[in-house]
Design a protein around this motif. Structure first.
Motif, PDB file in Angstrom:
ATOM      1  N   ASP A   1      -1.895  -2.373 -14.442  1.00  0.00           N
ATOM      2  CA  ASP A   1      -2.903  -1.666 -13.650  1.00  0.00           C
ATOM      3  C   ASP A   1      -3.912  -2.605 -13.004  1.00  0.00           C
TER       4      ASP A   1
ATOM      5  N   PRO B   1       1.337   2.874 -11.068  1.00  0.00           N
ATOM      6  CA  PRO B   1       1.553   1.470 -11.406  1.00  0.00           C
ATOM      7  C   PRO B   1       2.649   1.253 -12.459  1.00  0.00           C
TER       8      PRO B   1
ATOM      9  N   LYS C   1       1.964   1.754  -3.410  1.00  0.00           N
ATOM     10  CA  LYS C   1       0.868   2.241  -4.249  1.00  0.00           C
ATOM     11  C   LYS C   1       0.690   3.738  -4.089  1.00  0.00           C
TER      12      LYS C   1
ATOM     13  N   ASN D   1       0.811  -1.206   0.000  1.00  0.00           N
ATOM     14  CA  ASN D   1       0.000   0.000   0.000  1.00  0.00           C
ATOM     15  C   ASN D   1       0.854   1.269   0.000  1.00  0.00           C
TER      16      ASN D   1
ATOM     17  N   TRP E   1      -2.170  -4.768 -10.275  1.00  0.00           N
ATOM     18  CA  TRP E   1      -1.640  -4.003  -9.144  1.00  0.00           C
ATOM     19  C   TRP E   1      -2.730  -3.499  -8.228  1.00  0.00           C
ATOM     20  N   ASN E   2      -3.824  -2.996  -8.811  1.00  0.00           N
ATOM     21  CA  ASN E   2      -4.870  -2.394  -7.986  1.00  0.00           C
ATOM     22  C   ASN E   2      -5.927  -3.389  -7.563  1.00  0.00           C
TER      23      ASN E   2
END
Lengths: 216, 227
Positions: free
Chosen positions: B222, B96, B91, B88, B225-226
């Motif tokens: 993307d 990304p 992030k 996190n 990763w999310n």
């Protein structure tokens, strides 16, 4: 209902026609009839792979689990037809070339397709949440599909082919096919594609209902 | 705050340095990958003993050693972040795309370090005579680049699953297969002939593989990763 009956009659006629209509080939004899099952199965396997790729892209764009359901179903049916095509091809190879497996380019490609499907389902089973499973497997399906053009170019460079040089679609072979063979072959292609579409629709509906009953 | 356009150059390098620094503290990935490669190479070399192999088998063994060694260590970049719960934070600090490029660079450094150890040993133990050094290194470099491009995104995928260890090899193999076949063929050519242009076909394939996989990774990262 109507289409199912049409499909039933169509497939029955095609199967009977495969055994009666085309004359046995010179070198292979009666074994050559496997061709009318083997090629449509391989075609459906590739079609399923393409569908799974398209639905994976749609899922990532729309984030709607319906598309993931379709991608998964297409992959599952693709796996089934890949196995069928591999087995029928292997029997055909034993009769035609003398051994069940030769690492001919197309045998290699279908084997890689099996590996991809296997990896795809291994990934799906290794993720716990549904959304996560959907996006991760979509990404993997897209990556896997992108390697296909490379395989088409790279494998024939290294392994020699035993398959007929011209693919079935090419014009020179089509001229060699007698009308009886050609008609049976095309009918079988249409029949198997119809069968695939029918199972695909049924399976996605079952999956959706199961999801709904889980929620409700 | 730096200028926006330099983000794509500066940020990945930051991430690379951050990973190198934390790698230097325990050398976990490096130790695993080098020791694994050494073990595989020893097994190969022992089992062959005094026999001399033809160039086709030698080049296959060469790529096998590289493939399995990279499978043992290259997943670590993302798995490490998940396990130490630093995802996190990463992030929040980087987009990304830059994370992916940074991780990719780190894996590339790791693989190149591995090759610095393994290639000379392979040449000595297998008694290789490479006729075409430029081709050999061009194939090796492009092959490594492609290997890293595919494994990095797959490492990101498996870091989100709950069986992290064994999955990388299973997922990577079908995707890396065209690369491996082209790499083996290119290495074989470099052992057999002096002619650099003989390898153009394989180099072209490897190059386009790198481009396609890199672009696809950037586009798809993307979604991984999310998640």
């Amino acid at each position: 209902m109507f289409w199912k009956i049409v499909l039933l009659i169509w497939m029955s006629v095609v199967i009977v026609a495969i055994f009666l209509l085309p004359p046995p080939q010179l070198q292979l004899g009666e074994v050559s009839r496997i061709f009318f099952f083997h090629v449509p199965m391989a075609w459906v396997a590739v079609l399923a792979f393409l569908l799974s790729f398209i639905y994976s892209i749609l899922y990532l764009r729309e984030k709607d689990l319906i598309y993931d359901n379709r991608a998964k179903t297409a992959a599952r049916l693709g796996l089934l037809f890949t196995v069928l095509a591999t087995i029928s091809g292997s029997i055909f190879a034993k009769a035609g070339w003398g051994s069940f497996w030769n690492w001919d380019p197309r045998e290699t490609s279908i084997f890689i397709l099996l590996l991809i499907y296997g990896a795809y389902f291994a990934l799906r089973s290794a993720v716990d949440s549904e959304e996560k499973e959907a996006s991760l497997s979509s990404v993997y399906a897209i990556l896997a599909f992108l390697t296909v053009p490379f395989l088409v170019f790279v494998i024939p460079r290294v392994y020699q082919s035993l398959h007929p040089n011209d693919s079935v679609i090419s014009s020179s072979l089509r001229l060699q096919m007698s009308p009886a063979i050609l008609i049976t072959f095309l009918a079988s292609m249409i029949g198997f594609t119809g069968l695939f579409v029918w199972i695909f629709k049924l399976e996605t509906r079952v999956n959706r209902l199961m999801d709904e009953s889980k929620e409700g | 705050m730096e200028i926006k356009s330099s983000n794509w150059v500066v940020k990945p390098v930051w991430i690379l340095f951050k990973d190198l620094k934390s790698e230097m503290r325990n050398r976990y990935a490096l130790n695993t990958i080098v020791m694994f490669a050494l073990t595989t190479l020893t097994v190969v070399s022992f089992s062959i003993g005094g026999f001399s192999l033809n160039s086709r088998i030698t080049s296959s063994l060469f790529w096998l050693v590289i493939f399995f060694s990279s499978m043992s260590g290259l997943a670590q970049v993302f798995v490490k972040e998940e396990e130490s719960k630093t995802v996190n934070l990463l992030k929040l600090t980087a987009s990304p795309g830059t994370v992916l490029v940074g991780k990719l660079l780190f894996n590339l450094v790791l693989l190149l370090v591995l090759e610095v150890v393994i290639v000379p040993l392979f040449i000595i133990w297998m008694n290789l005579s490479i006729l075409n050094l430029p081709l050999f290194f061009a194939v090796l470099l492009l092959g490594s680049l492609g290997l890293v491009c595919s494994t990095t995104i797959i490492a990101a995928i498996i870091s989100k699953s709950h069986i992290k260890g064994a999955l990388l090899a299973v997922l990577s193999f079908p995707i890396l297969l065209p690369l491996l076949i082209a790499g083996i063929d290119g290495t074989r050519l470099s052992l057999e002939s002096h002619d650099f242009s003989a390898g153009f076909g394989d180099l072209g394939l490897l190059g386009s593989y790198v481009v396609v996989m890199f672009t696809a990774s950037i586009l798809l990262f993307d979604f991984v990763w999310n998640e």
